[in-house]
Enzyme design. Structure first.
Site, mmCIF file in Angstrom:
data_model
loop_
_atom_site.group_PDB
_atom_site.id
_atom_site.type_symbol
_atom_site.label_atom_id
_atom_site.label_comp_id
_atom_site.label_asym_id
_atom_site.label_seq_id
_atom_site.Cartn_x
_atom_site.Cartn_y
_atom_site.Cartn_z
ATOM 1 N N ARG A 75 0.473 8.567 -0.296
ATOM 2 C CA ARG A 75 -0.938 8.483 -1.064
ATOM 3 C C ARG A 75 -1.977 8.663 -0.532
ATOM 4 O O ARG A 75 -2.897 8.146 -0.146
ATOM 5 C CB ARG A 75 -0.983 7.020 -1.874
ATOM 6 N N GLU A 132 4.091 -4.619 3.432
ATOM 7 C CA GLU A 132 5.153 -3.905 3.686
ATOM 8 C C GLU A 132 5.304 -3.752 5.157
ATOM 9 O O GLU A 132 6.265 -3.723 5.545
ATOM 10 C CB GLU A 132 5.426 -2.712 2.891
ATOM 11 N N LEU A 178 0.739 -1.185 -0.109
ATOM 12 C CA LEU A 178 0.007 0.078 0.170
ATOM 13 C C LEU A 178 0.880 1.145 -0.029
ATOM 14 O O LEU A 178 0.432 2.245 -0.594
ATOM 15 C CB LEU A 178 -0.938 0.004 1.302
ATOM 16 N N HIS A 179 1.883 1.589 0.698
ATOM 17 C CA HIS A 179 2.628 2.335 0.919
ATOM 18 C C HIS A 179 1.736 3.822 0.796
ATOM 19 O O HIS A 179 2.133 4.845 0.251
ATOM 20 C CB HIS A 179 3.802 2.474 -0.351
ATOM 21 N N SER A 180 1.009 3.844 1.767
ATOM 22 C CA SER A 180 0.009 4.682 1.925
ATOM 23 C C SER A 180 0.348 6.214 2.501
ATOM 24 O O SER A 180 -0.246 7.157 2.550
ATOM 25 C CB SER A 180 -0.996 4.273 3.017
#
Length: 381
Positions: A100, A118, A95-97
């Site tokens: 974002r 992750e 996702l690496h939100s």
């Protein structure tokens, strides 16, 4: 449980998070799996492979998402995929939100239970679902980046493979985590002289004992400039960054001034790719189709899905690690899966409209609570 597998639509992304063998095991256990047609083709898995394993095929992403309780992806959803998701679904993907905000808006508005590959963390502190892609990204960073030293790719004609009687090519690796160490191993195997810069002394000591003779370790001190780093970067044919420095940081390991002093025609490969993080001049993302740009005569490479270039190997490696956690989610559902496998709780990004990933909260200045606090509120953990 009914699980859905979407075809990745980001540019040059060919990975898939589940293999036909995994589908066979899930359906044998009484679950159903619906796979979007073509989801595995880039990784060498045909629709027929999934059908033979007991999966159902769907002609569109909408068909997949319409009935699935859990959506499985590799990369984070992009905006055109947001309408697919239904309130209360589980999303399991990278996702690496933190960078974002629109993705976070969608997760919260639709009350998704979003678990980020992750951030799934075992009790020993390791990140088992990040590790396989970190290993491959580190390996491929050297192999993909070296192409831009070749003449027919516009490079200066330097080989990273050492030749007897000539000075070894020089590579600098920033960070000695999984990605950095595997970049180091590949570069050292080619015969390059590799300078590795790492902030943790314990990590350096653990790697030093087995490192090849052509690997030199340096201890980084984050609170002051490092002359050894500057000297190594100036003479490097390639720099591989795997260090994590926040986006838009005020301080960089390699700033614009240092880039100007680098060898013309040298290459920077930023695996982490935090914009203006460790490398000040990394100010954009690139794709496998259009991977590079030039700043002051130095080639910059910031492809965000490096493992996607070797999609079959990457998919198999990812599925190998993801499947045990996926099986817990399928067998027990939410929230019981969090009780049985606490590593999944560590990966929780959002649940029932609550943001639980602290990096997204801090970076985007949003309210957040810890995963443990959120599930305690909701289910009395």
């Amino acid at each position: 449980m009914r699980l859905g597998v979407l075809k990745e639509i980001k540019p040059q992304e060919f990975r898939v998070a589940i293999t036909p063998e995994n589908v066979h095991d899930l359906t044998a256990a009484g679950h159903s799996v619906v796979i979007q047609q073509g989801a595995g083709l880039g990784a060498g898995f045909s629709d027929e492979d999934y059908r033979a394993a007991g999966g159902d095929l769907a002609g569109s992403a909408h068909e997949v998402a319409q009935t699935a309780e859990l959506i499985l992806k590799v990369k984070e959803p992009i905006e055109e995929e947001f309408p697919l998701f239904r309130r209360g679904q589980v999303l399991f993907a990278y996702l690496h939100s933190e960078t974002r905000p629109k993705l976070v808006d969608m997760l919260l508005e639709k009350h998704l239970t979003a678990i980020a590959f992750e951030n799934v963390r075992d009790s020993d502190g390791s990140l088992p679902l990040l590790r396989p892609m970190s290993v491959i990204a580190g390996q491929q960073a050297v192999l993909q980046g070296m192409q831009f030293l070749w003449n027919h790719r516009g490079g200066v004609g330097t080989s990273l493979v050492a030749y007897p009687g000539l000075d070894r090519p020089r590579i600098v690796v920033l960070g000695a985590g999984e990605a950095g160490w595997h970049a180091t191993r590949v570069a050292a195997a080619l015969g390059a002289l590799v300078h590795v810069f790492e902030i943790q002394g314990t990590r350096i000591r653990s790697l030093w004992e087995t490192a090849p003779a052509n690997v030199v370790f340096h201890r980084l001190h984050g609170d002051r400039p490092d002359r050894a780093l500057e000297e190594a970067v100036i003479h490097a044919d390639m720099v591989v960054n795997t260090a994590t420095v926040p986006p838009q940081s005020e301080r960089h390991l390699i700033d614009r001034r240092l880039v100007r002093r680098m060898k013309k025609g040298s290459v920077i490969v930023d695996v982490t790719a935090n914009l203006q993080g460790a490398v000040e001049t990394i100010d954009r993302y690139t794709t496998h189709k259009d991977p590079i740009w030039e700043v002051d005569g130095v080639i910059h490479y910031a492809v965000t899905n490096i493992p996607g270039a070797v999609a079959r190997t990457a998919s198999q490696a990812l599925a190998l690690e993801v499947f045990p956690y996926l099986r817990v989610l399928a067998d027990h559902g939410i929230p019981e899966a969090f009780r049985i496998e606490p590593a999944l709780l560590e990966g929780l990004t959002a649940v029932n409209g609550i943001l639980t990933w602290h990096e997204a909260g801090r970076f985007q200045k949003r309210p957040w609570v810890s995963p443990r606090e959120a599930v305690t509120r909701l289910w009395g953990f």
